[in-house]
Design a protein around this motif. Structure first.
Motif, PDB file in Angstrom:
ATOM      1  N   LEU A   1       0.826  -1.210   0.000  1.00  0.00           N
ATOM      2  CA  LEU A   1       0.000   0.000   0.000  1.00  0.00           C
ATOM      3  C   LEU A   1       0.861   1.261   0.000  1.00  0.00           C
ATOM      4  O   LEU A   1       0.425   2.302  -0.506  1.00  0.00           O
ATOM      5  N   SER A   2       2.054   1.195   0.575  1.00  0.00           N
ATOM      6  CA  SER A   2       2.961   2.345   0.498  1.00  0.00           C
ATOM      7  C   SER A   2       3.351   2.635  -0.947  1.00  0.00           C
ATOM      8  O   SER A   2       3.395   3.797  -1.383  1.00  0.00           O
ATOM      9  N   ILE A   3       3.603   1.576  -1.701  1.00  0.00           N
ATOM     10  CA  ILE A   3       3.931   1.742  -3.116  1.00  0.00           C
ATOM     11  C   ILE A   3       2.722   2.285  -3.878  1.00  0.00           C
ATOM     12  O   ILE A   3       2.862   3.163  -4.742  1.00  0.00           O
ATOM     13  N   VAL A   4       1.537   1.785  -3.549  1.00  0.00           N
ATOM     14  CA  VAL A   4       0.330   2.266  -4.224  1.00  0.00           C
ATOM     15  C   VAL A   4       0.151   3.762  -3.988  1.00  0.00           C
ATOM     16  O   VAL A   4      -0.139   4.531  -4.924  1.00  0.00           O
ATOM     17  N   ARG A   5       0.311   4.205  -2.764  1.00  0.00           N
ATOM     18  CA  ARG A   5       0.147   5.628  -2.471  1.00  0.00           C
ATOM     19  C   ARG A   5       1.203   6.472  -3.181  1.00  0.00           C
ATOM     20  O   ARG A   5       0.890   7.534  -3.732  1.00  0.00           O
ATOM     21  N   SER A   6       2.452   6.014  -3.199  1.00  0.00           N
ATOM     22  CA  SER A   6       3.509   6.777  -3.861  1.00  0.00           C
ATOM     23  C   SER A   6       3.276   6.865  -5.363  1.00  0.00           C
ATOM     24  O   SER A   6       3.447   7.927  -5.971  1.00  0.00           O
ATOM     25  N   VAL A   7       2.869   5.757  -5.977  1.00  0.00           N
ATOM     26  CA  VAL A   7       2.623   5.770  -7.426  1.00  0.00           C
ATOM     27  C   VAL A   7       1.431   6.659  -7.752  1.00  0.00           C
ATOM     28  O   VAL A   7       1.443   7.409  -8.740  1.00  0.00           O
ATOM     29  N   ALA A   8       0.378   6.603  -6.939  1.00  0.00           N
ATOM     30  CA  ALA A   8      -0.787   7.454  -7.186  1.00  0.00           C
ATOM     31  C   ALA A   8      -0.410   8.933  -7.074  1.00  0.00           C
ATOM     32  O   ALA A   8      -0.828   9.753  -7.898  1.00  0.00           O
TER      33      ALA A   8
ATOM     34  N   ALA B   1      -9.078   4.865   1.652  1.00  0.00           N
ATOM     35  CA  ALA B   1      -9.513   3.562   2.161  1.00  0.00           C
ATOM     36  C   ALA B   1     -10.632   3.777   3.162  1.00  0.00           C
ATOM     37  O   ALA B   1     -10.539   4.656   4.026  1.00  0.00           O
ATOM     38  N   GLN B   2     -11.667   2.948   3.044  1.00  0.00           N
ATOM     39  CA  GLN B   2     -12.811   3.017   3.959  1.00  0.00           C
ATOM     40  C   GLN B   2     -13.172   1.609   4.418  1.00  0.00           C
ATOM     41  O   GLN B   2     -13.246   0.686   3.592  1.00  0.00           O
ATOM     42  N   PRO B   3     -13.393   1.439   5.705  1.00  0.00           N
ATOM     43  CA  PRO B   3     -13.800   0.108   6.182  1.00  0.00           C
ATOM     44  C   PRO B   3     -15.212  -0.230   5.712  1.00  0.00           C
ATOM     45  O   PRO B   3     -16.089   0.630   5.644  1.00  0.00           O
ATOM     46  N   ARG B   4     -15.426  -1.501   5.384  1.00  0.00           N
ATOM     47  CA  ARG B   4     -16.741  -1.984   5.003  1.00  0.00           C
ATOM     48  C   ARG B   4     -17.501  -2.462   6.237  1.00  0.00           C
ATOM     49  O   ARG B   4     -16.908  -2.896   7.210  1.00  0.00           O
ATOM     50  N   GLU B   5     -18.806  -2.359   6.145  1.00  0.00           N
ATOM     51  CA  GLU B   5     -19.637  -2.925   7.205  1.00  0.00           C
ATOM     52  C   GLU B   5     -19.558  -4.447   7.152  1.00  0.00           C
ATOM     53  O   GLU B   5     -19.765  -5.056   6.109  1.00  0.00           O
ATOM     54  N   GLY B   6     -19.231  -5.060   8.257  1.00  0.00           N
ATOM     55  CA  GLY B   6     -19.081  -6.500   8.302  1.00  0.00           C
ATOM     56  C   GLY B   6     -17.671  -6.981   8.070  1.00  0.00           C
ATOM     57  O   GLY B   6     -17.406  -8.186   8.142  1.00  0.00           O
ATOM     58  N   GLY B   7     -16.732  -6.063   7.751  1.00  0.00           N
ATOM     59  CA  GLY B   7     -15.340  -6.444   7.558  1.00  0.00           C
ATOM     60  C   GLY B   7     -14.859  -6.168   6.153  1.00  0.00           C
ATOM     61  O   GLY B   7     -15.628  -6.123   5.193  1.00  0.00           O
ATOM     62  N   GLY B   8     -13.559  -5.982   6.024  1.00  0.00           N
ATOM     63  CA  GLY B   8     -12.976  -5.691   4.729  1.00  0.00           C
ATOM     64  C   GLY B   8     -12.789  -4.196   4.517  1.00  0.00           C
ATOM     65  O   GLY B   8     -13.105  -3.367   5.377  1.00  0.00           O
ATOM     66  N   LEU B   9     -12.284  -3.864   3.349  1.00  0.00           N
ATOM     67  CA  LEU B   9     -11.978  -2.480   3.009  1.00  0.00           C
ATOM     68  C   LEU B   9     -12.477  -2.159   1.610  1.00  0.00           C
ATOM     69  O   LEU B   9     -12.691  -3.054   0.780  1.00  0.00           O
ATOM     70  N   VAL B  10     -12.630  -0.865   1.360  1.00  0.00           N
ATOM     71  CA  VAL B  10     -12.927  -0.342   0.022  1.00  0.00           C
ATOM     72  C   VAL B  10     -11.793   0.616  -0.332  1.00  0.00           C
ATOM     73  O   VAL B  10     -11.683   1.708   0.235  1.00  0.00           O
ATOM     74  N   MET B  11     -10.922   0.190  -1.243  1.00  0.00           N
ATOM     75  CA  MET B  11      -9.801   1.004  -1.693  1.00  0.00           C
ATOM     76  C   MET B  11     -10.204   1.709  -2.992  1.00  0.00           C
ATOM     77  O   MET B  11     -10.642   1.054  -3.953  1.00  0.00           O
ATOM     78  N   ARG B  12     -10.031   3.026  -3.018  1.00  0.00           N
ATOM     79  CA  ARG B  12     -10.421   3.788  -4.201  1.00  0.00           C
ATOM     80  C   ARG B  12      -9.248   4.675  -4.630  1.00  0.00           C
ATOM     81  O   ARG B  12      -8.809   5.547  -3.878  1.00  0.00           O
ATOM     82  N   VAL B  13      -8.744   4.425  -5.835  1.00  0.00           N
ATOM     83  CA  VAL B  13      -7.643   5.199  -6.418  1.00  0.00           C
ATOM     84  C   VAL B  13      -8.233   6.149  -7.448  1.00  0.00           C
ATOM     85  O   VAL B  13      -8.928   5.704  -8.378  1.00  0.00           O
ATOM     86  N   THR B  14      -7.977   7.441  -7.304  1.00  0.00           N
ATOM     87  CA  THR B  14      -8.496   8.462  -8.215  1.00  0.00           C
ATOM     88  C   THR B  14      -7.328   9.113  -8.930  1.00  0.00           C
ATOM     89  O   THR B  14      -6.399   9.626  -8.296  1.00  0.00           O
ATOM     90  N   LEU B  15      -7.380   9.101 -10.268  1.00  0.00           N
ATOM     91  CA  LEU B  15      -6.304   9.656 -11.091  1.00  0.00           C
ATOM     92  C   LEU B  15      -6.915  10.646 -12.095  1.00  0.00           C
ATOM     93  O   LEU B  15      -8.018  10.426 -12.595  1.00  0.00           O
ATOM     94  N   PRO B  16      -6.195  11.734 -12.393  1.00  0.00           N
ATOM     95  CA  PRO B  16      -6.714  12.667 -13.401  1.00  0.00           C
ATOM     96  C   PRO B  16      -6.680  12.058 -14.789  1.00  0.00           C
ATOM     97  O   PRO B  16      -5.754  11.327 -15.146  1.00  0.00           O
ATOM     98  N   VAL B  17      -7.703  12.353 -15.573  1.00  0.00           N
ATOM     99  CA  VAL B  17      -7.795  11.828 -16.942  1.00  0.00           C
ATOM    100  C   VAL B  17      -6.899  12.639 -17.862  1.00  0.00           C
ATOM    101  O   VAL B  17      -6.919  13.876 -17.816  1.00  0.00           O
TER     102      VAL B  17
END
Length: 412
Positions: free
Chosen positions: A380-387, A396-412
């Motif tokens: 995840l450190s590499i993901v953040r640096s590359v983004a 990153a947001q925790p899901r209800e019931g467990g797990g995560l929602v990772m969302r990468v936003t990049l300019p078009v």
């Protein structure tokens, strides 16, 4: 009798002084404060002179008009082209009052004319003053615009750009020269960093590759004892983890900078390739991978963007529930940005621990991830640096019931 040795001489003092030499007459230096003072003071002086001159001319004309007699005496009668209420053959006191009223009316008319013309002159001078001040301000601030354009180009990792501002030795030129010196030091630092990364890549990979080859050769011997084979497999796994750690560190060092060479990359293709690479591991763990990948083209480095998707999908598969787990990978364009979303089932993640996931070698509750069999703790450190290098960000947001929602936003 032996002579005593001479004491060691002190090293010579450096002749170069990094500080700027002080001018012989600092109060004569054309600073920006003095230039602005002279400029705006001169503008106010010129505007005042022009306004006084115009008012003087208008007042002189008004006085000339107002000094003329508004009436004439003809054959014992008083006639006037301005005053129409002069009586004829009236007593002297009535006639005097009528003439005084006529003179006052003409004076008031001259004053009104003077006021209207003065207001028009003031309005014209104000327009000229604002236009001239706007032009002068643009001329004075043009070096700052040059500095701003250079700073924007440097923000795109073009550290070879310099301002090289010409002109008087004022505060703006001193700022530009200081900025050029800072850019030169930054360029040397980044060049040294890139050279170090290249050298470290060679020096660290070579012994690990030799160790892996030796271990594979010994493991290929069918006559080796079982204990030696078990030890070789353990050392081979440790060596593989070291190789992954070195690759992750080098990729993290390279991805901290902006991407200079950019090409069109479709996040949908990148996500599909990542899913294909992790498909076997997901099947072995009983994790289903689903989701729709829509076209989302961005400008960037395809290898680094593929690493973003691969790291996110691998983490989503490895940190999942033992049974009936799933990973959803989607790509789309939202509000002018390409969005890569990876959500999964998994353990419950407290919201206050989410930020720790992006720190190197960190996991939940601050424990080291180097001892985990799921990775080396740099994904995840590499993901953040590359983004960030692509001008985007990851949340990153925790899901209800467990797990995560990772969302990468990049300019078009």
């Amino acid at each position: 009798m032996a002579s005593t040795p001479a004491p060691p001489q002190a090293p010579p003092k450096p002749t170069w002084d990094p500080r700027r030499p002080a001018p012989p007459l600092p109060w004569l230096r054309p600073t920006i404060r003095i230039r602005l003072t002279l400029l705006y003071g001169g503008m106010f002086l010129i505007a005042g002179i022009l306004l006084l001159s115009i008012i003087y001319l208008i007042a002189a004309e008004a006085l000339n008009v107002g000094s003329e007699l508004p009436f004439k005496i003809t054959t014992g009668n008083v006639t006037s082209d301005i005053c129409n209420n002069l009586p004829s053959n009236a007593p002297a006191d009535v006639m005097n009052k009528a003439m005084d009223s006529c003179v006052n009316d003409q004076r008031q008319h001259a004053l009104d004319n003077l006021l209207s013309r003065s207001l028009l002159a003031l309005l014209g001078l104000a327009i000229i003053a604002f236009a001239f001040g706007y032009a002068m301000a643009g001329r004075v601030l043009s070096p700052l615009g040059r500095i701003l354009r250079t700073a924007r180009s440097v923000a795109g990792s073009d550290l070879s750009r310099r301002i090289e501002l010409d002109g008087p030795d004022d505060e703006i030129k001193e700022l530009a020269d200081t900025f050029d010196d800072m850019l030169e030091r930054l360029e040397r630092a980044f060049t040294a960093q890139q050279r170090f990364v290249g050298n470290a890549s060679h020096e660290l990979r070579t012994p690990l590759a030799i160790n892996r080859t030796l271990l594979e050769v010994h493991l290929s011997d069918p006559g080796a004892p079982v204990e030696l084979q078990q030890l070789g497999k353990t050392l081979l796994a440790t060596n593989e983890r070291s190789e992954q750690l070195v690759e992750g560190l080098l990729l993290l060092a390279r991805s901290d900078n902006q991407i200079v060479e950019r090409k069109p990359v479709d996040l949908a293709e990148v996500a599909e390739q990542a899913v294909d690479q992790v498909h076997g591991e997901a099947e072995a763990k009983g994790v289903a991978i689903r989701g729709e990948q829509k076209t989302a083209v961005v400008q960037g480095n395809g290898v680094l963007l593929e690493r973003i998707a691969l790291n996110l999908v691998q983490n989503a598969v490895r940190y999942n529930v033992p049974e009936d787990g799933w990973v959803e990978v989607t790509t789309e364009v939202q509000h002018g940005h390409a969005v890569l979303t990876v959500s999964n089932t998994g353990p419950v993640v407290p919201a206050y621990e989410v930020d720790n996931l992006f720190e190197p070698f960190k996991r939940l509750r601050g424990a080291d991830r180097t001892g985990s069999d799921k990775g080396v703790g740099l994904g995840l450190s590499i993901v953040r640096s590359v983004a960030r290098a692509h001008g985007g960000h990851i949340t990153a947001q925790p899901r209800e019931g467990g797990g995560l929602v990772m969302r990468v936003t990049l300019p078009v």
